[in-house]
Design an enzyme around this catalytic site. Structure first.
Site, short mmCIF file in Angstrom:
data_model
loop_
_atom_site.label_atom_id
_atom_site.label_comp_id
_atom_site.label_asym_id
_atom_site.label_seq_id
_atom_site.Cartn_x
_atom_site.Cartn_y
_atom_site.Cartn_z
N ASP A 196 -5.21 4.84 3.94
CA ASP A 196 -6.56 5.06 3.95
C ASP A 196 -7.34 5.44 4.99
OD1 ASP A 196 -6.55 3.97 1.27
OD2 ASP A 196 -7.05 2.15 1.71
N HIS A 243 -8.00 7.65 0.02
CA HIS A 243 -6.46 7.28 -0.16
C HIS A 243 -5.61 8.39 -0.35
CE1 HIS A 243 -3.02 4.77 -1.33
NE2 HIS A 243 -2.71 5.70 -2.31
N HIS A 265 -13.89 5.98 0.85
CA HIS A 265 -12.79 6.28 1.77
C HIS A 265 -11.84 7.32 0.94
CE1 HIS A 265 -10.62 3.56 -1.00
NE2 HIS A 265 -9.60 3.60 -0.75
N HIS A 308 0.89 -1.11 0.12
CA HIS A 308 -0.04 0.11 0.07
C HIS A 308 0.70 1.26 0.15
CE1 HIS A 308 -3.58 2.36 1.85
NE2 HIS A 308 -3.74 2.23 0.58
#
Length: 317
Positions: free
Chosen positions: A214, A291, A289, A210
């Protein structure tokens, strides 16, 4: 013989009266005892009265039936998501109904819709409120129906008004929290917690991990610039969906992805805590959400720890 003659005369007389009245258009059954001339005089207006009211009913029924039978085709544009489309068009059943009607076109993931996709808005027998309002063309022939139509429209507007006021109040409720979040000029992009940390490994990411964090953010949450800077890009960015990248004074870049709405454009200067868009689920996203990344360049692959960076700038997380 006289008795038989009297018996025949009423028969022929009633028969002639029956023929005379039948020629007037069907009013004879209510006038069996009057003369032929009277039946002609009373029958003509009665026939006209019986036929006239039927014409407007047929005229009204045709456009209404046509409006209810035809669904609207909507083309997805950058920044769209199913819940946004359903809310803007006041669809009964919300995004769930919209997804169910278009499941074959959308696929297994309702969050993954792309620009250019064709969606059916309102199935057969369901018309959008705006279409129903515009449908009755022959207003002169259907005045009672036209007068009755605004009542449900006003009720819908009154019911929608409190929800719209609440939605408009959400960004205002978050705004006061921006100031105390930072003592050094930087703030958190949203007030929600973190759902996925930086550098969590996984095959779902092309880099193998990642590249940002998030933040938990419901659909339509106000997203703020973490610090003062200049917008270097604002628009569609593939799997990131709607994305904004801002260059800060220290040469670092902040990135905000999956937005449902953009409020800034490339080249625009922004301040810390300024609203730049709304969170969403555009691009390759499993649900609403934010990011967020910090980068050393404006491009993908130059990421650094965003939480450590924000804390070094005095942001409270």
């Amino acid at each position: 013989m006289p008795a038989k003659g009297k018996h025949r005369r009423p028969k022929s007389l009633s028969l002639s009266r029956g023929f005379a009245v039948a020629g007037t258009g069907g009013a004879a059954l209510v006038l069996p005892l009057i003369g032929a001339a009277g039946a002609h005089a009373a029958g003509a207006p009665a026939a006209a009265t019986a036929v006239t009211p039927q014409a407007p009913v047929a005229l009204q029924a045709a456009p209404v039936a046509a409006a209810q039978a035809a669904p609207t085709v909507y083309t997805v544009v950058p920044g769209d998501c199913l819940s946004k489309i359903a809310a803007e068009r006041h669809l009964s059943g919300g995004w769930e109904r919209l997804y169910a009607d278009n499941r074959e076109a959308v696929g297994v993931n309702p969050s993954l819709i792309h620009p250019g996709l064709k969606l059916n808005i309102g199935g057969p027998g369901e018309a959008a409120p705006a279409e129903a309002e515009a449908a009755p063309a022959p207003e002169a022939d259907a005045e009672p129906a036209a007068q009755a139509a605004p009542k449900p429209v006003r009720k819908q507007a009154e019911q929608a008004a409190p929800a719209q006021r609440e939605a408009a109040a959400e960004p205002q409720a978050e705004a006061p929290a921006a100031a105390p979040q930072s003592a050094g000029g930087f703030v958190a992009p949203v007030s929600g917690g973190i759902s996925t940390q930086y550098k969590v490994a996984g095959a779902m990411w092309s880099s193998g991990y990642h590249t940002g964090v998030d933040f938990i953010a419901a659909m339509g949450t106000t997203v703020k610039a973490v610090g003062a800077g200049t917008v270097v890009s604002a628009g569609w960015s593939g799997s990131y969906g709607n994305e904004i990248v801002i260059r800060h004074a220290d040469g670092k870049y902040s990135q905000y992805a999956h937005l449902s709405q953009l409020s800034v454009s490339s080249g625009q200067s922004v301040t810390a805590g300024q609203a730049i868009g709304l969170s969403g689920s555009t691009g390759n996203s499993t649900g609403p959400h934010l990011h967020f990344e910090i980068r050393t360049t404006p491009s993908y692959g130059s990421d650094m720890d965003p939480i450590a960076y924000l804390r070094s700038k005095g942001a409270s997380l």
